[in-house]
Write a protein that holds these residues in place. Structure first.
Motif, PDB file in Angstrom:
ATOM      1  N   ALA A  60      -9.669 -15.361  17.084  1.00  0.00           N
ATOM      2  CA  ALA A  60      -8.862 -14.583  16.124  1.00  0.00           C
ATOM      3  C   ALA A  60      -7.803 -13.803  16.857  1.00  0.00           C
ATOM      4  N   ALA A  61      -6.658 -13.698  16.195  1.00  0.00           N
ATOM      5  CA  ALA A  61      -5.547 -12.961  16.798  1.00  0.00           C
ATOM      6  C   ALA A  61      -5.909 -11.494  16.949  1.00  0.00           C
ATOM      7  N   ALA A  62      -5.540 -10.992  18.061  1.00  0.00           N
ATOM      8  CA  ALA A  62      -5.837  -9.581  18.323  1.00  0.00           C
ATOM      9  C   ALA A  62      -5.024  -8.713  17.383  1.00  0.00           C
ATOM     10  N   PRO A  63      -5.629  -7.702  16.862  1.00  0.00           N
ATOM     11  CA  PRO A  63      -4.866  -6.817  15.969  1.00  0.00           C
ATOM     12  C   PRO A  63      -3.709  -6.174  16.697  1.00  0.00           C
ATOM     13  N   ALA A  64      -2.689  -5.920  15.947  1.00  0.00           N
ATOM     14  CA  ALA A  64      -1.497  -5.283  16.531  1.00  0.00           C
ATOM     15  C   ALA A  64      -1.868  -3.939  17.116  1.00  0.00           C
ATOM     16  N   SER A  65      -1.125  -3.577  18.109  1.00  0.00           N
ATOM     17  CA  SER A  65      -1.412  -2.319  18.790  1.00  0.00           C
ATOM     18  C   SER A  65      -1.318  -1.177  17.800  1.00  0.00           C
ATOM     19  N   GLY A  66      -2.265  -0.301  17.893  1.00  0.00           N
ATOM     20  CA  GLY A  66      -2.256   0.849  16.998  1.00  0.00           C
ATOM     21  C   GLY A  66      -2.845   0.544  15.637  1.00  0.00           C
ATOM     22  N   GLY A  67      -3.399  -0.681  15.423  1.00  0.00           N
ATOM     23  CA  GLY A  67      -3.981  -1.002  14.139  1.00  0.00           C
ATOM     24  C   GLY A  67      -2.983  -1.091  13.027  1.00  0.00           C
ATOM     25  N   ASP A  68      -1.727  -1.452  13.348  1.00  0.00           N
ATOM     26  CA  ASP A  68      -0.653  -1.532  12.346  1.00  0.00           C
ATOM     27  C   ASP A  68      -0.806  -2.823  11.560  1.00  0.00           C
ATOM     28  N   THR A  69      -1.036  -2.719  10.288  1.00  0.00           N
ATOM     29  CA  THR A  69      -1.181  -3.875   9.408  1.00  0.00           C
ATOM     30  C   THR A  69       0.115  -4.073   8.651  1.00  0.00           C
ATOM     31  N   PRO A  70       0.320  -5.263   8.048  1.00  0.00           N
ATOM     32  CA  PRO A  70       1.573  -5.514   7.331  1.00  0.00           C
ATOM     33  C   PRO A  70       1.871  -4.493   6.246  1.00  0.00           C
ATOM     34  N   ALA A  71       0.866  -4.041   5.518  1.00  0.00           N
ATOM     35  CA  ALA A  71       1.111  -3.083   4.438  1.00  0.00           C
ATOM     36  C   ALA A  71       1.644  -1.752   4.947  1.00  0.00           C
ATOM     37  N   PRO A  72       1.021  -1.149   5.962  1.00  0.00           N
ATOM     38  CA  PRO A  72       1.618   0.092   6.495  1.00  0.00           C
ATOM     39  C   PRO A  72       3.001  -0.107   7.074  1.00  0.00           C
ATOM     40  N   ARG A  73       3.211  -1.336   7.655  1.00  0.00           N
ATOM     41  CA  ARG A  73       4.537  -1.595   8.209  1.00  0.00           C
ATOM     42  C   ARG A  73       5.578  -1.597   7.112  1.00  0.00           C
ATOM     43  N   ARG A  74       5.255  -2.232   5.978  1.00  0.00           N
ATOM     44  CA  ARG A  74       6.191  -2.260   4.851  1.00  0.00           C
ATOM     45  C   ARG A  74       6.438  -0.856   4.316  1.00  0.00           C
ATOM     46  N   ARG A  75       5.358  -0.055   4.240  1.00  0.00           N
ATOM     47  CA  ARG A  75       5.527   1.318   3.771  1.00  0.00           C
ATOM     48  C   ARG A  75       6.406   2.122   4.720  1.00  0.00           C
ATOM     49  N   HIS A  76       6.251   1.856   6.014  1.00  0.00           N
ATOM     50  CA  HIS A  76       7.072   2.558   6.991  1.00  0.00           C
ATOM     51  C   HIS A  76       8.546   2.190   6.837  1.00  0.00           C
ATOM     52  N   ARG A  77       8.812   0.867   6.650  1.00  0.00           N
ATOM     53  CA  ARG A  77      10.205   0.450   6.474  1.00  0.00           C
ATOM     54  C   ARG A  77      10.783   1.007   5.182  1.00  0.00           C
ATOM     55  N   ARG A  78       9.970   1.026   4.125  1.00  0.00           N
ATOM     56  CA  ARG A  78      10.453   1.563   2.859  1.00  0.00           C
ATOM     57  C   ARG A  78      10.760   3.054   2.990  1.00  0.00           C
ATOM     58  N   GLY A  79       9.911   3.775   3.692  1.00  0.00           N
ATOM     59  CA  GLY A  79      10.159   5.200   3.903  1.00  0.00           C
ATOM     60  C   GLY A  79      11.425   5.445   4.713  1.00  0.00           C
TER      61      GLY A  79
END
Length: 322
Positions: free
Chosen positions: A14-33
């Motif tokens: 399995a692919a290692a989780p992104a550093s810091g536990g950043d998932t696609p949903a928080p990333r989208r929320r961050h970009r939207r913010g």
């Protein structure tokens, strides 16, 4: 009896989780913010541009396309006339002299402002005692309120009590009606405008001279180049980008000069010093029966001319950046 061993295909790790536990949903929320934050910063600027630029331009265009009177201006029921106001302006006998005076006023002003400003910039580029103080004193015409400068020049050019005619009297020359003679009115406002615009050219061109390496002048001096040769071969070519920006900005600004001319001559005597800016004001507000439509049409013609030179400025700036 041995049992055949069947090797099952191994699953890919399995692919290692992104550093810091950043998932696609928080990333989208961050970009939207981030987009909302950027929009919050841009909104006041957009509101300012819409209120003080877009809406006045729209109203000016609407005025030029309708037959407005004082009553219809208040009631808002002026009939649509299309390009009739522009045709009236172009057929008006005042249009030719106003356009000619605008071009003469603009190009003569920026030519002398640039030449004198460049000469002063080269002079102050040599470091000597009191150079900073003298350069600061040359900024006074630029820092004074325009109404003060225009009133001062009106007093200096006064036919009866002006200091200019006083010096002419000391030299034995006849007094000149600087602001009252059709032959001298335009020249008088051009002289005043040149005086006001020299500091701007001095500041911009002096800043450009600071970016020219001193080693080039040292090498040219070792090769026996004179001061004029150094200016012609080094200073002027390397200063060309800054010169282009200075001339274009000065041209766009000078095209729309109104207050200086209006305070000194009001476009007169007659139409001797009228420009498109003063004529537009006279049509719209200078009489008891204002002609809002033709006045707005003249203003739009002036805006179009300034827009052409403004686009030229943007093109030159982009070419320099690339």
């Amino acid at each position: 009896m041995t049992t055949a061993r069947v090797d099952r295909p191994r699953r890919a790790p399995a692919a290692a989780p992104a550093s810091g536990g950043d998932t696609p949903a928080p990333r989208r929320r961050h970009r939207r913010g981030a987009r909302l934050t950027a929009l919050a910063f841009v909104t006041p600027l957009l509101a300012y541009l819409a209120a003080f630029y877009l809406y006045p331009l729209y109203r000016n265009l609407d005025l030029s396309l309708r037959d407005y009177t004082v009553r219809s201006f208040v009631a808002g029921n002026a009939p649509f006339t299309g390009w009739d106001n522009f045709r009236r302006v172009l057929d008006d006998p005042t249009f030719g002299p106003a356009m000619r005076h605008t071009m003469v006023f603009t190009f003569v002003s920026i030519a002398f402002q640039y030449a004198i400003g460049l000469a002063l910039a080269v002079f102050f580029n040599r470091r000597f005692r009191l150079s900073t103080v003298l350069r600061a004193l040359f900024l006074i015409p630029w820092l004074l309120p325009l109404i003060v400068s225009a009133s001062t020049w009106s007093w200096m050019f006064n036919s009866e009590s002006g200091v200019v005619n006083y010096f002419l009297h000391l030299l034995g020359a006849d007094p000149v009606g600087w602001l009252t003679s059709p032959d001298w009115a335009l020249t008088s406002v051009i002289v005043a405008n040149i005086w006001i615009g020299i500091p701007f050219n001095l500041v911009i061109l002096h800043s450009g001279l600071q970016n020219i390496p001193a080693e080039l002048y040292e090498a040219a001096a070792l090769d026996g180049a004179s001061a004029w040769q150094q200016f012609r071969r080094i200073t002027f070519p390397l200063l060309r980008p800054v010169s282009a920006i200075t001339l274009l900005l000065g041209l766009v600004y000078t095209l729309k000069v109104f207050d200086l001319i209006w305070i000194m001559t009001k476009g007169g005597p007659g139409d001797a010093s009228s420009t498109l800016a003063t004529w537009s004001y006279q049509l719209g507000f200078g009489t008891l029966l204002p002609r809002f439509g033709p006045g707005a049409a003249v203003g739009n013609i002036l805006i179009l001319i300034a827009l052409v030179f403004g686009l030229a400025y943007i093109r030159v700036q982009r070419r320099q950046e690339t």
